[in-house]
Every structure is written in C-alpha cells, then in structure tokens.
Write a protein that holds these residues in place. Structure first.
Motif, short mmCIF file in Angstrom:
data_model
loop_
_atom_site.label_atom_id
_atom_site.label_comp_id
_atom_site.label_asym_id
_atom_site.label_seq_id
_atom_site.Cartn_x
_atom_site.Cartn_y
_atom_site.Cartn_z
N ARG A 179 33.13 -5.26 -17.73
CA ARG A 179 32.78 -5.81 -16.42
C ARG A 179 32.08 -7.15 -16.58
O ARG A 179 32.37 -8.12 -15.86
N GLN A 196 34.40 -9.73 -17.74
CA GLN A 196 35.55 -9.83 -16.84
C GLN A 196 36.85 -9.85 -17.66
O GLN A 196 37.75 -10.66 -17.43
N TRP A 255 41.72 -6.75 -15.00
CA TRP A 255 41.31 -7.91 -15.76
C TRP A 255 42.25 -8.13 -16.94
O TRP A 255 42.87 -7.18 -17.44
#
Length: 491
Positions: free
Chosen positions: A437, A440, A465
C-alpha cells in the motif's frame, strides 16, 4: 567440594573459599569449574555475597582492577537530587526491554565497600516504588558458554528505598541511579518529582547537554569517580573517566548520538522519548562483541570509538547502529530467522541519513558489487538465508521505492499493531499488504519468492497496482539507473 583458584583451573578438591578470593583480571582470568554441580555452587555463593546487607559489605579485592575505585583522599559529598518518573525506556511493543523503566542519573558514585545513605526529603508518593541502583555494568557472567571470568561476574546491585534513611553499598561500587516504578496494579500521576538526599557519595565526571556549562564541565571532568557519564537527550554514554578528563565540551558528541537515536526512533515511528538509551563498555559481557538491551553493552575496547566524534562522523559505526536497532525491533514485522536481518534496516538508515553514505552501503558484505550475487543466493535453490543475502532483497526495494514506504510500514504498527497472538503467516501477509500500500505497488509476488506467506485472497486488493518487476529492476540496475543513489543523497 569446590576449589576456587584465581587465574587457574581447578586442580583438586578443596573446601570452598570465600568470594573475596575470586580476583580475576584481564591477564589472569578465573577459570570456572567444569563440573556443573561445582559451577552451580559457585554461582550461588557469588549471588549470596552480592546480596549481603550494606553493613556487612567490604571493598572486594577485584574492585580496584575493575571497575576501579576512588583515589585515596577524594572528598565525599552530600547532594539533594530531584528525580521524576516513571520514565519508560521504550514502547511496550519493543522486543528488547519494551516499556522498561529508565535509570535516572545522579552524577554521583558509590565507592567500593562504602555506605551511601539515601533519604527522601519528603514523603514518597503513593503508587510508586523507588529503587537505588549501584553500578552500570549489569551483565552477569553466568552463561553456560562462559568458561573464564576476566572480571568478577556480578558487580551491580539495587536496593528498595524506604521512607527513612536507607543505606546502600556495593563491594564494587559504581554510579548511583534512581529507578521509579509503578507499584503493582497502580498508576503513577504525571509530573511526579521526588527529592532524595545522598550522603557520603563521590562526584563523577558528569555532563548533561543543555544544562552543564563549559565552566562547570572544566571542574566536573576532573571529579574523582573512575567512571564518567555524558547525558544527551536521547543517549547516555558511560565511559572510563580517563577518556573525558581532557575533553572539552562534549555537547557535539552527544548531539551526534542524539541524532542517531532520533533517526532510529523515526524509522519505526516511536513517540517522543521519556528516557534516553544507554551504552556501557565492559571488560567482559554476557554474549557477543556487543549486545542489545538497556543498557546496550560493548567491550571496553569500544569505549574510545564511542567518544571519537571525528571517526563517528566520517565512518559511522555499523555495530552501534545495529545494537540500537535491536532495541527498536518489533515482533509485528520481525519474523523467524530475521532478527539479525531486519535489525540492519537501522544500520542502513543511519549510515545514509546520519553519516551520509550511499544508500544500501556501510558494511563490506553489502557494497554495490556484492548486491546482485547476494540477491542471487537469496533467490537460489535452496534459498540463501545468510543475514546479508536476506538484507539484499530489501536493499532492492530501497533502490526502487526509497525509504518512505518502508518507514511508513514500520511506523504503522505503532497505531495499528497486529492483534495479540497473531500467527506468523498472518503477520507476514499483513506486512506485505502494508508495504505494498505504501509503495503503491504489488509486492506480493516478490515476497512470495522470498518465502513469505501471502494468500491470494488476502492480497487481492493489491492487483490494482503494478506488480514489482524484478527482471526490469535488474536491467535498470545494470544500466546504471540507480547511479544517483550512490551519490549519498538521502531521500
């Protein structure tokens, strides 16, 4: 029967000799009995000796050799010291010594075999217990792998403070500290302060950044205690007094150490400290060349390195950064077989951000020319599990994404730790999820190659992603895309 022979092996059975007869030195160490029953008896005798009431304590013959004694004729002083507390050394989640109460310095020293009397100036507060500690050398040399003692194996003591005058004494002497702890099941109100009177103590070379003036330091650096204490905001250095007698203002040295601790705290998002770290050099420690904990311990040969500011600024010290890193590790993101791997995040970070070395460098085993061979071993069959082989896999991600995603990931556990008793596969998957996260980027495939658990359904959200492409990274690395990293520019 137990034979206790100074600087020699046990030759024959003989009646036990008193603890005062054990006088190990560097050149003439004491060899422990090989028989486990005799060894256990010896250790029990030493523990009993170190628990004698203050009125029965005498200077031990080994104290003059280590840690040293106060010169004859040195004055004794009475001082009132105000302390606070409890001051916690680190967050409870830390693997080493989390939420341990910090020692509070007094700048005073108890000479070997002499009683110092400690008296509360006012009533001690409810909900707290107060301890007086003598000695910064807390390692006990009783481990099974230790076969010889180069100093007496136990030289620090602590005493519970009573409301009335409390005598404290150690056969080896040492710096005097105060430790405030919450009484069991109680909490202590913030802003607590306690004034204590110490009588028959000795002044130590003692410098507190932001408080001790240059004029005061010129006097205090010659104080008669054999050990000095340099107190920074984030770090306290304990060193033999001889190393500071001729030193001018130590503030710049302490500021450097404060920056190191602040960098490591920042990497894992620790809140503001209430107690500094401590480092103590010792003639002999319980394990290794250095070891983590409070204080973190090193050998006496490192005392010069601790105080050599020019060398620290130019070269850093991987080992010091490493041991402080252990104090910051968390089970949330440190997995089996990785304790000596993830700790080097801190060495890498300090080498770059404090010392100014290029990213991913600072140790000969992970210099740029060795990165790809280490990575190939890590991804080989069988996979390489060497510490620097495993670290190489993270250096790849630092090149690709910088420190930001990893720092945010480690820091995220301060506010959102894993639930108690979370099993390692689930903790590994959570780490991958958080790291991805923050980057990304989908890192799940890469970490799966490294042997981490990451069920597809758990990492489904990462598919939105782009996946980290190791093959493309290799091409970019070979083509010099990351050459700017080696200009030592911190992100």
């Amino acid at each position: 029967m137990l034979a206790l022979l100074v600087g020699a092996s046990v030759a024959h059975a003989a009646p036990p000799e008193p603890a005062e007869a054990i006088v190990p030195t560097l050149k003439a160490p004491f060899t422990l009995p090989a028989d486990p029953v005799e060894r256990k008896s010896l250790i029990r005798q030493i523990n009993d000796y170190m628990a004698l009431p203050p009125a029965q304590v005498r200077p031990h013959p080994a104290a003059a050799d280590f840690p040293g004694v106060v010169a004859a004729g040195a004055p004794r002083v009475t001082r009132v010291i105000t302390i606070h507390g409890p001051l916690m050394h680190g967050p409870a989640a830390a693997v080493y010594g989390g939420a341990q109460e910090g020692w509070q310095s007094t700048g005073l020293y108890a000479n070997a075999g002499e009683i110092v009397t400690v008296t509360p100036v006012a009533a001690l507060p409810d909900g707290a217990t107060v301890e007086i500690r003598i000695g910064c050398h807390t390692d006990k040399l009783f481990g099974d792998k230790i076969t010889q003692w180069q100093r007496f194996p136990s030289i620090a003591r602590s005493f519970s403070l009573r409301q009335q005058p409390t005598p404290v004494a150690s056969a080896f002497g040492g710096p005097l500290f105060v430790v405030v702890k919450p009484a069991q099941g109680q909490s202590v109100p913030g802003g607590l302060s306690i004034a204590l009177r110490f009588a028959n103590a000795v002044e130590a070379p003692f410098f507190v950044i932001g408080k001790t003036s240059a004029q005061e330091w010129r006097r205090l650096r010659n104080a008669p205690a054999p050990w000095a204490e340099l107190v920074g905001r984030n770090m306290i250095l304990h060193v033999p007094a001889a190393l500071v007698r001729g030193r001018e203002d130590p503030a710049a040295l302490l500021e450097w150490w404060d920056a190191v601790v602040a960098a490591e705290d920042g990497l894992v998002g620790w809140p503001a400290r209430s107690a500094p770290e401590r480092v103590v050099p010792d003639r002999q420690i319980s394990a290794g060349w250095m070891h983590a904990g409070y204080p973190f311990m090193c050998h006496i040969a490192s005392a010069q390195d601790i105080t050599d500011l020019a060398k620290l600024r130019a070269q850093g010290d991987w080992g010091f950064f490493h041991e402080l890193g252990h104090n910051h590790q968390s089970a949330d993101w440190n997995f089996s077989g990785q304790t000596e791997v993830t700790v080097n995040f801190f060495s890498l970070y300090c080498m770059e951000h404090v010392v100014g070395k290029p990213r991913g460098t600072g140790h000969p085993d992970i210099e740029p020319a060795k990165l790809l061979p280490a990575l190939d071993r890590r991804l080989g069959d069988p996979p390489g599990k060497g510490w620097f082989d495993q670290l190489a896999a993270f250096i790849v991600l630092l090149h690709e994404y910088g420190w930001g995603p990893l720092q945010k990931t480690l820091a995220s556990y301060q506010a959102n730790p894993n639930p108690p008793n979370t099993q390692e596969p689930r903790r590994q998957a959570e780490f991958i999820l958080r790291y991805s996260r923050n980057a990304q980027s989908d890192l799940s495939g890469y970490f799966k190659r490294l042997g981490y658990a990451c069920p597809d359904e758990f990492c489904a959200e990462l598919r939105s992603w782009p996946a980290f492409d190791l093959a493309a990274w290799r091409k970019d690395y070979a083509a010099g895309k990351f050459a700017h990293i080696f200009s030592a520019r911190p992100d």
